[in-house]
Enzyme design. Structure first.
Site, PDB file in Angstrom:
ATOM      1  CD  GLN A 182     -15.064  12.706   2.731  1.00  0.00           C
ATOM      2  OE1 GLN A 182     -14.477  13.662   3.231  1.00  0.00           O
ATOM      3  NE2 GLN A 182     -16.385  12.702   2.541  1.00  0.00           N
ATOM      4  NE  ARG A 219     -10.231   1.488  -3.225  1.00  0.00           N
ATOM      5  CZ  ARG A 219     -11.360   2.133  -3.394  1.00  0.00           C
ATOM      6  NH1 ARG A 219     -12.188   1.783  -4.345  1.00  0.00           N
ATOM      7  NH2 ARG A 219     -11.677   3.154  -2.623  1.00  0.00           N
ATOM      8  CB  CYS A 262     -10.447  -6.091  -2.153  1.00  0.00           C
ATOM      9  SG  CYS A 262      -9.061  -7.200  -2.125  1.00  0.00           S
ATOM     10  CG  ASN A 282      -2.109  -1.056   0.883  1.00  0.00           C
ATOM     11  OD1 ASN A 282      -2.269  -1.513  -0.253  1.00  0.00           O
ATOM     12  ND2 ASN A 282      -2.842  -1.430   1.913  1.00  0.00           N
TER      13      ASN A 282
HETATM   14  C1  EPZ Z   1      -6.770   1.535   1.816  1.00  0.00           C
HETATM   15  O1  EPZ Z   1      -7.958   1.512   1.025  1.00  0.00           O
HETATM   16  C2  EPZ Z   1      -6.063   0.222   1.581  1.00  0.00           C
HETATM   17  N1  EPZ Z   1      -5.739   0.121   0.166  1.00  0.00           N
HETATM   18  C3  EPZ Z   1      -6.951  -0.941   2.018  1.00  0.00           C
HETATM   19  O2  EPZ Z   1      -6.168  -2.124   1.929  1.00  0.00           O
HETATM   20  C4  EPZ Z   1      -7.351  -0.740   3.490  1.00  0.00           C
HETATM   21  O3  EPZ Z   1      -8.302  -1.723   3.851  1.00  0.00           O
HETATM   22  C5  EPZ Z   1      -7.943   0.639   3.708  1.00  0.00           C
HETATM   23  O4  EPZ Z   1      -7.055   1.660   3.200  1.00  0.00           O
HETATM   24  C6  EPZ Z   1      -8.193   0.950   5.176  1.00  0.00           C
HETATM   25  O5  EPZ Z   1      -6.993   0.846   5.887  1.00  0.00           O
HETATM   26  C7  EPZ Z   1      -4.683   0.762  -0.302  1.00  0.00           C
HETATM   27  O6  EPZ Z   1      -3.936   1.431   0.417  1.00  0.00           O
HETATM   28  C8  EPZ Z   1      -4.389   0.590  -1.745  1.00  0.00           C
HETATM   29  P1  EPZ Z   1     -10.070   4.218   2.896  1.00  0.00           P
HETATM   30  P2  EPZ Z   1      -8.764   2.835   0.770  1.00  0.00           P
HETATM   31  O7  EPZ Z   1     -10.280   5.320   1.935  1.00  0.00           O
HETATM   32  O8  EPZ Z   1      -7.839   3.973   0.701  1.00  0.00           O
HETATM   33  C9  EPZ Z   1     -14.743   5.198   3.558  1.00  0.00           C
HETATM   34  C10 EPZ Z   1      -5.620  -4.301   1.305  1.00  0.00           C
HETATM   35  O9  EPZ Z   1      -6.133  -5.387   1.677  1.00  0.00           O
HETATM   36  N2  EPZ Z   1     -14.537   6.203   2.501  1.00  0.00           N
HETATM   37  O10 EPZ Z   1      -9.174   4.450   4.063  1.00  0.00           O
HETATM   38  O11 EPZ Z   1      -9.682   2.577  -0.337  1.00  0.00           O
HETATM   39  C11 EPZ Z   1     -14.674   3.771   3.024  1.00  0.00           C
HETATM   40  O12 EPZ Z   1     -15.933   3.360   2.539  1.00  0.00           O
HETATM   41  C12 EPZ Z   1      -6.505  -3.121   0.962  1.00  0.00           C
HETATM   42  O13 EPZ Z   1      -4.407  -4.135   1.183  1.00  0.00           O
HETATM   43  C13 EPZ Z   1     -15.548   7.093   2.209  1.00  0.00           C
HETATM   44  O14 EPZ Z   1     -16.635   7.064   2.808  1.00  0.00           O
HETATM   45  O15 EPZ Z   1      -9.602   2.910   2.129  1.00  0.00           O
HETATM   46  C14 EPZ Z   1     -14.211   3.013   4.237  1.00  0.00           C
HETATM   47  O16 EPZ Z   1     -15.323   2.705   5.038  1.00  0.00           O
HETATM   48  C15 EPZ Z   1      -7.942  -3.496   0.896  1.00  0.00           C
HETATM   49  N3  EPZ Z   1     -15.329   8.034   1.243  1.00  0.00           N
HETATM   50  C16 EPZ Z   1     -13.316   4.007   4.996  1.00  0.00           C
HETATM   51  O17 EPZ Z   1     -13.654   5.283   4.480  1.00  0.00           O
HETATM   52  C17 EPZ Z   1     -14.145   8.117   0.570  1.00  0.00           C
HETATM   53  O18 EPZ Z   1     -14.017   9.004  -0.292  1.00  0.00           O
HETATM   54  C18 EPZ Z   1     -11.816   3.809   4.829  1.00  0.00           C
HETATM   55  O19 EPZ Z   1     -11.497   3.752   3.434  1.00  0.00           O
HETATM   56  C19 EPZ Z   1     -13.136   7.210   0.872  1.00  0.00           C
HETATM   57  C20 EPZ Z   1     -13.347   6.256   1.844  1.00  0.00           C
END
Ligand code: EPZ
Length: 428
Positions: free
Chosen positions: A126, A93, A117, A23
């Site tokens: 956001q 992703r 995923c 990541n």
């Molecule tokens: C990153 O995803 C990671 N991926 C994910 O890892 C990880 O599960 C996640 O962060 C949380 O730690 C990468 O770094 C490539 P988020 P990301 O934006 O950035 C909500 C793995 O297994 N949200 O932190 O997509 C969202 O729905 C992968 O290595 C909004 O509502 O996650 C979630 O509930 C899978 N609006 C929460 O925030 C937005 O605009 C956290 O998502 C963005 C997110």
């Protein structure tokens, strides 16, 4: 098609060397597009998510030279396209990071929304809010997200949810914007700090990464640099959980123990002995795991990306544990697969009640997503009999040399081509 065939029930022993963080790599590689001269990136994990990013960068016009298995030189000077098509973004992703990086470099970007995923809705509202605050106009055309600005200007952005992706994307777009950007309620994951360190080593001015307020003072130019990516916290945690589930003794080498604090704390609660060194941890487990409760949260909380792996340990524990998912709406799809192996897990919304069983039994299961796949490997390794894990391309997205690494620890695990593969090879 390929699958993993595991003949489990052996404790893992030996040393495993952890690769660079997926990541961090998927953020740092697109960030190279912001440089005015070539960068050398070291400690890149050799996984399909990274290959896809590099292919996309090549298609944009970057010149990429492989120096060795984990080091590439990237020359972004001739990048002339700002389009990452659906085909390029498929299964990736982190495609959304091209939005921030291309907006930062060219003030325009057209990028297919992220794949990767599937565990519920994965919004990017956001990210968009951040780009718009910097002055970009964002539209959706033909299934692609388009961003455009005459100029980007620093701004104050409060994230409604702690989002890793939005924090990274805003950093990428803001680093060359005019003036000061402040991200409040920013994510604090180690890969955010790694990206900030990389950008700063190119001449950026980013302060506060690792806290929930990040300040970015825009600069005109970023210059190429040589940078080594941090070790993968989740790969390390996965091998730690496997050592615990199999009652092993494993030295997890090339890690940053500070990044593993929440994982170490929870595995200690299950009864594991964990010794911490400067760049390694040793996990020793001499007993059946004990129950414990886990709630996933943004860093420094227990990582959601370790939830399926620790749930697998708890499926074998003495007593009943409660695992609560605090980040994603739906990240328990792997439970059906563990149940096929005899696990006793009841899911109610964001909570799983896990009643530990003495042992699981080998079965054909699927890697329904990347970390779900890691959980299947752990379950198979800890279980006497044969476990076949299908749809392993999801595991290859994020784990380098997984067969070689587990085999070196004494596991009996093979990558097997299924008849469909033989058919395809025959026809080729
Ligand atoms: C990153 O995803 C990671 N991926 C994910 O890892 C990880 O599960 C996640 O962060 C949380 O730690 C990468 O770094 C490539 P988020 P990301 O934006 O950035 C909500 C793995 O297994 N949200 O932190 O997509 C969202 O729905 C992968 O290595 C909004 O509502 O996650 C979630 O509930 C899978 N609006 C929460 O925030 C937005 O605009 C956290 O998502 C963005 C997110």
């Amino acid at each position: 098609m390929e699958k993993f065939v595991i003949s489990g029930g052996k404790s893992l022993n030996g040393t495993v060397r952890i690769s660079g963080a997926k990541n961090a790599a998927v953020a740092i590689l697109p960030a190279v597009l912001l440089a005015d001269s070539p960068c050398i990136i070291e400690n890149i994990p050799n996984i399909s998510d990274v290959t896809n990013i590099l292919l996309a960068m090549k298609a944009l016009g970057a010149n990429i030279r492989t120096i060795n298995k984990s080091t590439v030189e990237i020359d972004p000077r001739h990048v002339n396209s700002f389009v990452v098509s659906k085909q390029m973004a498929e299964g990736m992703r982190a495609s959304s990071y091209f939005l921030g990086a291309l907006l930062g470099r060219m003030k325009k970007a057209r990028v297919a929304p992220p794949g990767g995923c599937n565990f519920g809705v994965r919004p990017i509202d956001q990210h968009i809010k951040g780009f718009e605050a910097l002055g970009a106009k964002i539209t959706f055309e033909g299934g692609l997200v388009e961003g455009y600005a005459d100029e980007l200007y620093g701004s104050s952005i409060y994230l409604d949810v702690v989002s890793v992706g939005a924090t990274i994307n805003i950093m990428l777009a803001a680093v060359k914007a005019k003036g000061l950007t402040v991200i409040e309620n920013a994510a604090r994951e180690p890969h955010i700090v790694d990206l900030a360190n990389f950008l700063n080593s190119m001449g950026a001015n980013i302060m506060g990464a690792g806290t929930n307020i990040i300040k970015i003072r825009g600069v005109d130019t970023l210059l190429g640099t040589t940078y080594s990516i941090i070790p993968d916290q989740i790969e390390a945690g996965t091998y730690m959980a496997a050592a615990v589930a199999t009652g092993g003794n494993v030295l997890i080498d090339n890690v940053t123990p500070k990044h593993l604090e929440s994982i170490i704390a929870k595995l200690r609660e299950t009864g594991a002995e964990i010794l911490e060194y400067d760049e390694a941890v040793r996990v020793i487990m001499n007993r059946r795991p004990k129950k414990c409760n886990v709630k996933t949260m943004p860093h420094p909380g227990f990582p959601t990306d370790m939830q399926p792996q620790i749930a697998t340990v708890l499926a074998l524990a003495e007593g009943t544990s409660i695992v609560t998912e605090g980040v994603w709406d739906s990240r328990f799809r792997y439970v059906d697969q563990l149940t096929l192996m005899g696990a006793d897990i009841q899911v109610d919304g964001k909570m799983a009640v896990i009643t530990g069983v003495q042992s699981l039994s080998g079965a054909p299961v699927k890697a329904v997503d990347l970390r779900a796949g890691a959980a299947m490997l752990i379950a198979g390794l800890a279980t006497k009999g044969i476990t076949e894990v299908e749809e392993i391309e999801r595991i290859d997205r994020g784990y380098e040399d997984v067969v070689e690494k587990f085999s070196a620890l004494g596991a009996d695990i093979k990558r097997v081509y299924t008849p469909e593969t033989n058919e395809i090879l025959k026809q080729a």
